[in-house]
Design a protein around this motif. Structure first.
Motif, PDB file in Angstrom:
ATOM      1  N   ALA A  59       0.973  -1.329   0.059  1.00  0.00           N
ATOM      2  CA  ALA A  59       0.069  -0.061  -0.061  1.00  0.00           C
ATOM      3  C   ALA A  59       0.792   1.343  -0.110  1.00  0.00           C
ATOM      4  N   VAL A  60       0.322   2.420  -0.778  1.00  0.00           N
ATOM      5  CA  VAL A  60       0.973   3.646  -0.545  1.00  0.00           C
ATOM      6  C   VAL A  60       0.838   4.329   0.911  1.00  0.00           C
ATOM      7  N   ALA A  61       1.676   5.032   1.280  1.00  0.00           N
ATOM      8  CA  ALA A  61       1.799   5.621   2.370  1.00  0.00           C
ATOM      9  C   ALA A  61       0.523   6.646   2.705  1.00  0.00           C
ATOM     10  N   VAL A  62       0.217   7.448   1.658  1.00  0.00           N
ATOM     11  CA  VAL A  62      -0.972   8.399   1.688  1.00  0.00           C
ATOM     12  C   VAL A  62      -1.787   8.007   0.119  1.00  0.00           C
ATOM     13  N   PRO A  63      -3.061   7.893   0.287  1.00  0.00           N
ATOM     14  CA  PRO A  63      -3.476   7.537  -1.093  1.00  0.00           C
ATOM     15  C   PRO A  63      -3.695   8.709  -2.037  1.00  0.00           C
ATOM     16  N   HIS A  64      -3.468   8.162  -3.142  1.00  0.00           N
ATOM     17  CA  HIS A  64      -3.498   9.461  -4.240  1.00  0.00           C
ATOM     18  C   HIS A  64      -4.900   9.689  -4.712  1.00  0.00           C
ATOM     19  N   ARG A  65      -5.011  10.863  -4.780  1.00  0.00           N
ATOM     20  CA  ARG A  65      -6.585  11.435  -5.369  1.00  0.00           C
ATOM     21  C   ARG A  65      -6.209  11.695  -6.634  1.00  0.00           C
ATOM     22  N   PHE A  66      -7.384  11.315  -7.427  1.00  0.00           N
ATOM     23  CA  PHE A  66      -7.394  11.664  -8.936  1.00  0.00           C
ATOM     24  C   PHE A  66      -8.830  12.297  -8.916  1.00  0.00           C
TER      25      PHE A  66
END
Length: 269
Positions: A243-250
């Motif tokens: 998992a990424v440390a912080v979710p990526h917002r699109f």
């Protein structure tokens, strides 16, 4: 097919002309030209072409990216039309070695319907296929290597076995080193493809590769088909790995619908 949410933030260079009336785009099969306009890559900026990497994936309602190891059972005719359109717009299709093996990948073909569009964009007759692989455990007797319209590319790391690299090159593939160790660095992979003039990038997965691209923050756009199916089971999601440390917002750019399938496009904010 119906447009539920318009494509936004078009520059004049991207705009194919006045948008058809809403009812003109409802409940009928869109032409390939209309699909190509809806999925056009961003126009070059003041510094010229820069790489733009989009992913095209399909997922069921319960998050399965495959059924019995393949994506075809959860797809549809409209999904395949969009699949073909996205390929026709791309310079290169980036795919993981496992997906090549499971899906029986073949070379991209030239399509007469898109010939004029590709010529106007300065592209060749068909996109190249670029296979991401650490070990080069590939069958080099397959048509992907023996009879592509344009040479197949292989992205690998500097630690790849020299014999496998030599075998790939004898089969006609062009090997690009995009990592210092065994694996491929996504940032270097994008840069290596751009240095060949491939700036309109498309990846079709699989999930492990997409997860690596997400983690490396090189993904600019996700074209996601939501299939109105439930499969249960333990199929992979569209992206795997840590998992990424912080979710990526699109941000949602467009949303189309046909027979319960949703065809969405999300772009990096």
């Amino acid at each position: 097919m119906r447009r539920l949410f318009p494509v936004t933030d078009r520059t004049p260079a991207e705009d194919p002309g006045p948008a058809p009336a809403a009812d003109a785009l409802a409940d009928r099969e869109w032409s390939l030209a209309e699909l190509a306009a809806a999925y056009a890559y961003p126009a070059p900026g003041p510094d010229g072409d820069v790489p733009w990497l989009r992913a095209n994936m399909v997922s069921t309602l319960d998050g399965a990216a495959q059924h019995e190891g393949r994506s075809q059972p959860i797809s549809s005719a409209a999904d395949m039309r969009i699949f073909g359109t996205l390929r026709a717009l791309a310079d290169v299709v980036v795919v993981g070695a496992e997906t090549v093996r499971q899906e029986g990948y073949r070379p991209a073909r030239a399509r007469e319907e898109f010939a004029a569009l590709r010529a106007a964009a300065g592209q060749g007759p068909a996109p190249a296929i670029a296979v991401v692989t650490a070990g080069l455990e590939l069958d080099f007797s397959l048509p992907l290597f023996t009879s592509p319209l344009v040479p197949t590319l292989i992205l690998t790391g500097a630690a790849a076995h020299p014999d496998r690299i030599a075998e790939a090159e004898r089969a006609g593939a062009r090997v690009l080193i995009a990592g210092d160790g065994v694996g491929v660095d996504p940032v270097r992979a994008v840069r290596a493809l751009a240095e060949l003039g491939h700036t309109r990038l498309l990846t079709e997965g699989g999930p492990r590769l997409l997860g690596q691209l997400v983690a490396s923050e090189v993904l600019d756009e996700l074209c996601l088909t939501v299939s109105p199916m439930l499969t249960a089971g333990s199929a992979q999601r569209i992206a795997g790995g840590p998992a990424v440390a912080v979710p990526h917002r699109f941000a949602l750019a467009s949303l189309l619908e046909e027979e319960g399938f949703l065809f969405s496009s999300y772009r990096r904010r």
